[in-house]
Design an enzyme around this catalytic site. Structure first.
Site, PDB file in Angstrom:
ATOM      1  N   ARG A 112       0.945  -1.155  -0.196  1.00  8.32           N
ATOM      2  CA  ARG A 112      -0.046   0.069   0.027  1.00  8.32           C
ATOM      3  C   ARG A 112       0.852   1.398   0.136  1.00  8.32           C
ATOM      4  NH1 ARG A 112      -4.608   1.949   4.257  1.00  8.32           N
ATOM      5  NH2 ARG A 112      -2.702   2.110   5.626  1.00  8.32           N
ATOM      6  N   THR A 116      -0.994   7.900  -0.872  1.00  5.18           N
ATOM      7  CA  THR A 116      -2.209   7.652  -1.669  1.00  5.18           C
ATOM      8  C   THR A 116      -3.169   6.501  -1.043  1.00  5.18           C
ATOM      9  OG1 THR A 116      -1.308   6.032  -3.117  1.00  5.18           O
ATOM     10  CG2 THR A 116      -1.209   8.261  -3.833  1.00  5.18           C
ATOM     11  N   ASP A 208      -4.431 -13.039   9.891  1.00  2.15           N
ATOM     12  CA  ASP A 208      -3.366 -12.777   8.858  1.00  2.15           C
ATOM     13  C   ASP A 208      -2.682 -13.844   8.364  1.00  2.15           C
ATOM     14  OD1 ASP A 208      -1.013 -12.000   7.439  1.00  2.15           O
ATOM     15  OD2 ASP A 208      -1.303  -9.911   8.165  1.00  2.15           O
ATOM     16  N   ASP A 211       1.039 -14.075   8.217  1.00  2.00           N
ATOM     17  CA  ASP A 211       1.716 -14.032   9.563  1.00  2.00           C
ATOM     18  C   ASP A 211       1.682 -15.435  10.107  1.00  2.00           C
ATOM     19  OD1 ASP A 211       2.953 -11.688   9.960  1.00  2.00           O
ATOM     20  OD2 ASP A 211       0.989 -10.502  11.047  1.00  2.00           O
TER      21      ASP A 211
HETATM   22  N1  URA Z   1      -5.332 -10.318   4.532  1.00  2.00           N
HETATM   23  C1  URA Z   1      -5.319 -11.522   5.721  1.00  2.00           C
HETATM   24  O1  URA Z   1      -4.274 -12.192   5.841  1.00  2.00           O
HETATM   25  N2  URA Z   1      -6.255 -11.523   6.468  1.00  2.00           N
HETATM   26  C2  URA Z   1      -7.425 -10.812   6.338  1.00  2.00           C
HETATM   27  O2  URA Z   1      -8.366 -11.305   6.878  1.00  2.00           O
HETATM   28  C3  URA Z   1      -7.496  -9.911   5.407  1.00  2.00           C
HETATM   29  C4  URA Z   1      -6.524  -9.664   4.699  1.00  2.00           C
END
Ligand code: URA
Length: 217
Positions: A112, A116, A208, A211
């Site tokens: 990202r 912007t 995530d 992760d």
């Molecule tokens: N990316 C992820 O890894 N999990 C989410 O819930 C949204 C985006």
């Protein structure tokens, strides 16, 4: 119920239903699942899903001589290219290559722009056969859809003509974004969840994915 409504509204979405996928996905969702188990389940789901994603790839007849006689078999008409979106998409590629070992792999990295807030490409390396190939973009999560929309736009500008998108967990917001921006790209998912929270995580989701897969929590 929600999944049925979404698939009815967006013809490009296909939910891959299988008891093994549902069971493995439940393990991924669980907060109690550690890195090793998370990886193992993600690999298994990726293998199960790639079958369906490539189900309608075109084949052509080819003659083959068995030890007993000649016969006619089939070969894929086009190369297959898997394109993981870095970083979480990487976790799905190796197990899919066990099913499609001849596939080539392109990679696209998105981040990202903090000024912007738009997604930007920081890495893009594609095989030269992109224009003739069946291309599968791979990312475990379809959340806002910003990354995959941007990745698909980049791939099309590089000549890709036959794109599909494989993810594990999607939500209505991301599906709508992708279906509007790229109505020609079919979306294959294992689940359509309720939606996004205010931090753009899918609810209930699995957290995530990058992760959890790489153990960076
Ligand atoms: N990316 C992820 O890894 N999990 C989410 O819930 C949204 C985006």
């Amino acid at each position: 119920m929600l999944a049925a409504m979404v698939t009815q509204k967006f013809a490009t979405v296909h939910v891959i239903e299988h008891p093994l996928i549902r069971a493995r996905l439940t393990r991924l969702r669980s907060n109690a699942t550690g890195t090793a188990e998370f990886r193992a389940n993600l690999h298994q789901i990726a293998k199960l899903m790639i079958f369906d994603v490539l189900r309608d790839c075109a084949t052509r007849e080819t003659a083959v001589e068995t030890p007993v006689s000649m016969t006619v078999g089939a070969e894929l008409m086009r190369p297959v290219i898997l394109v993981p979106i870095l970083r979480a998409g990487l976790g799905m590629v190796h197990s899919m290559l066990e099913i499609v070992p001849e596939a080539q792999v392109g990679m696209v990295g998105m981040q990202r722009n903090e000024t912007t807030f738009e997604p930007e490409t920081y890495y893009n390396r594609m095989p030269s056969s992109l224009g003739e190939a069946d291309v599968v973009i791979v990312d475990p999560m379809l959340a806002t859809g910003n990354s995959v929309v941007c990745a698909a736009t980049a791939l099309k500008s590089q000549g890709a003509q036959r794109l599909r998108f494989l993810n594990l967990v999607s939500c209505p917001e991301g599906i709508q974004h992708m279906a509007k921006a790229h109505p020609d790209i079919r979306i294959f998912t294992a689940a359509i969840d309720d939606g996004l929270n205010d931090q753009a995580y899918i609810v209930p989701g699995l957290g995530d994915a990058g992760d959890r897969y790489f153990g960076t929590t």
